[in-house]
Design an enzyme around this catalytic site. Structure first.
Site, PDB file in Angstrom:
ATOM      1  N   GLN A  95       0.816  -1.222   0.000  1.00 28.93           N
ATOM      2  CA  GLN A  95       0.000   0.000   0.000  1.00 28.93           C
ATOM      3  C   GLN A  95       0.848   1.270   0.000  1.00 28.93           C
ATOM      4  O   GLN A  95       0.313   2.352  -0.227  1.00 28.93           O
ATOM      5  CB  GLN A  95      -0.909   0.017   1.241  1.00 28.93           C
ATOM      6  N   SER A 115       3.045  -4.966  -4.927  1.00 26.59           N
ATOM      7  CA  SER A 115       2.138  -5.651  -5.853  1.00 26.59           C
ATOM      8  C   SER A 115       1.686  -4.699  -6.958  1.00 26.59           C
ATOM      9  O   SER A 115       1.354  -3.535  -6.690  1.00 26.59           O
ATOM     10  CB  SER A 115       0.927  -6.161  -5.052  1.00 26.59           C
ATOM     11  N   HIS A 117      -0.984  -4.504  -9.016  1.00 30.42           N
ATOM     12  CA  HIS A 117      -2.349  -3.979  -9.222  1.00 30.42           C
ATOM     13  C   HIS A 117      -2.772  -2.936  -8.201  1.00 30.42           C
ATOM     14  O   HIS A 117      -3.798  -2.289  -8.371  1.00 30.42           O
ATOM     15  CB  HIS A 117      -3.355  -5.134  -9.286  1.00 30.42           C
ATOM     16  N   THR A 156       9.847 -19.442 -15.815  1.00 27.86           N
ATOM     17  CA  THR A 156      10.016 -18.395 -16.830  1.00 27.86           C
ATOM     18  C   THR A 156       9.211 -17.167 -16.430  1.00 27.86           C
ATOM     19  O   THR A 156       8.088 -17.282 -15.940  1.00 27.86           O
ATOM     20  CB  THR A 156       9.565 -18.926 -18.198  1.00 27.86           C
ATOM     21  N   CYS A 242     -14.951  -7.587   4.455  1.00 29.07           N
ATOM     22  CA  CYS A 242     -13.776  -7.183   3.679  1.00 29.07           C
ATOM     23  C   CYS A 242     -12.996  -8.353   3.122  1.00 29.07           C
ATOM     24  O   CYS A 242     -12.629  -8.371   1.951  1.00 29.07           O
ATOM     25  CB  CYS A 242     -12.851  -6.319   4.522  1.00 29.07           C
TER      26      CYS A 242
HETATM   27  C1  LIG Z   1      -3.458  -6.147  -1.542  1.00 33.95           C
HETATM   28  C2  LIG Z   1      -2.484  -6.326  -0.441  1.00 33.95           C
HETATM   29  C3  LIG Z   1      -1.729  -7.491  -0.331  1.00 33.95           C
HETATM   30  C4  LIG Z   1      -1.883  -8.652  -1.271  1.00 33.95           C
HETATM   31  O1  LIG Z   1      -1.420  -8.375  -2.531  1.00 33.95           O
HETATM   32  P1  LIG Z   1      -2.026  -9.203  -3.771  1.00 33.95           P
HETATM   33  O2  LIG Z   1      -1.054  -8.971  -4.844  1.00 33.95           O
HETATM   34  O3  LIG Z   1      -3.368  -8.607  -4.041  1.00 33.95           O
HETATM   35  O4  LIG Z   1      -2.120 -10.626  -3.327  1.00 33.95           O
HETATM   36  C5  LIG Z   1      -0.830  -7.596   0.709  1.00 33.95           C
HETATM   37  N1  LIG Z   1      -0.672  -6.597   1.587  1.00 33.95           N
HETATM   38  C6  LIG Z   1      -1.374  -5.449   1.524  1.00 33.95           C
HETATM   39  C7  LIG Z   1      -1.127  -4.373   2.540  1.00 33.95           C
HETATM   40  C8  LIG Z   1      -2.317  -5.277   0.507  1.00 33.95           C
HETATM   41  O5  LIG Z   1      -3.026  -4.157   0.460  1.00 33.95           O
END
Ligand SMILES: *Cc1c(COP(=O)(O)O)cnc(C)c1O
Length: 318
Positions: A95, A115, A117, A156, A242
């Protein structure tokens, strides 16, 4: 990888399930895990952390920013303490990266996960930063099959995902300072409107140590799910549902000391790159309208307004 050196891991109660579930799995494999509590603002106590470290501690994993309440943990201080005590420090910065400055060198971070996304990149790609020196961090392979990534992760690589993640980082880096200021102002605008128009609102988590785009508020005497249904054209999440379809109140909000009722009346507003001031005004007006309507139906709200302390009411049982 460090199993021979020790069996103790320290984390904290408001981590994402990505960390909590992993720690619980490690407990089944014989590790001891300390789950540090947080104060009412959502922050851990550095004294608690210092006291929890023992000679068998191999890893501290504390998140940089919380996904539900946006609270920022004191990462630099934690990293400093860990290095003084010879313990590795991992931070879940999913985050935080792209939203606030994160510096693995200055903050003594040994491993950091992010991450794609969560920063407008593609799904299915992320990164683990692993420090190479002072100290050199070693990682046990979770899967075998060719020894890619210096043996850390065989298989890969997902090139389109990686390119997408890289581009997302580049854009986030370029826009971070101006976006943080813009989002902080929008978030404060939303907060001020809600607080001006409504009574019995409780903001969850520190406002001082917080992501600019996060607001998490409890609307007392209103059921969060009913409020969600009333604003069904707005993408927010409640203090329940959630992590699953269950109506369990959020463990993060409960860790702040909130009762089930208050946790259930909570909504997380997340502001991002594409949100505008007009949208904030729309959402604020809509939430105010629905909360007022729901409270008209709430005898508890009437009583609270009359100054009755609901925690002291003796409800008759027949
Ligand atoms: C979304 C999130 C994750 C998990 O990441 P994903 O790629 O969606 O599995 C882990 N930690 C936090 C703080 C997140 O907000």
């Amino acid at each position: 990888m460090y199993r021979e050196r020790g069996d103790h891991i320290i984390t904290q109660v408001t981590e994402h399930k990505a960390v909590l579930d992993t720690c619980k799995r490690l407990e089944k494999h014989g590790f001891r895990v300390t789950f540090l509590p947080v104060n009412a603002d959502g922050l851990i106590d550095l004294g608690d952390l210092a006291r929890a470290i023992d000679e068998k501690t191999i890893l501290v994993s504390i998140m940089a920013a919380n996904s539900e309440i946006g609270v920022l943990q004191p990462i630099a201080e934690i990293g400093k303490l860990c290095h003084e005590r010879g313990v590795l420090f991992h931070t879940d910065a999913v985050q935080a990266v792209g939203k606030i400055p994160v510096d693995v060198i200055a903050d003594n971070i040994d491993a950091l996960s992010l991450s794609g996304h969560k920063i407008y990149g593609p799904k299915g790609v992320g990164a683990l930063y692993v420090r190479r020196r002072n100290p050199r961090v070693q990682v046990a392979a979770q899967m075998d099959g060719g020894g890619h990534e210096r043996g850390m992760r065989s298989g890969t690589l997902n090139v389109p995902g990686i390119v997408g993640l890289g581009k997302a980082c580049e854009i986030a880096q370029a826009e971070m300072a101006s976006e943080a200021a813009r989002l902080g102002a929008l978030r404060d605008r939303l907060k001020n409107k809600l607080e001006t128009e409504l009574d019995f609102i409780h903001i969850n988590g520190s406002m001082e140590h917080r992501l600019p785009g996060n607001l998490n508020a409890s609307f007392l005497y209103v059921e969060g799910e009913s409020l969600l249904m009333g604003i069904n054209d707005v993408a927010v999440s409640s203090g329940s549902a959630c992590t699953s379809a269950s109506l369990e109140p959020s463990y993060v909000l409960k860790a702040l000391g909130l009762g089930d009722e208050v946790a259930h009346s909570s909504i997380r507003f997340g502001l991002g790159r594409f949100n505008t001031e007009a949208e904030v005004d729309y959402v604020a007006a809509k939430v105010v309208d629905i909360v007022k309507k729901l409270r008209e139906l709430s005898p508890l709200y009437e009583m609270a307004k009359e100054g009755i302390d609901l925690s002291k009411v003796q409800w008759a049982a027949h």
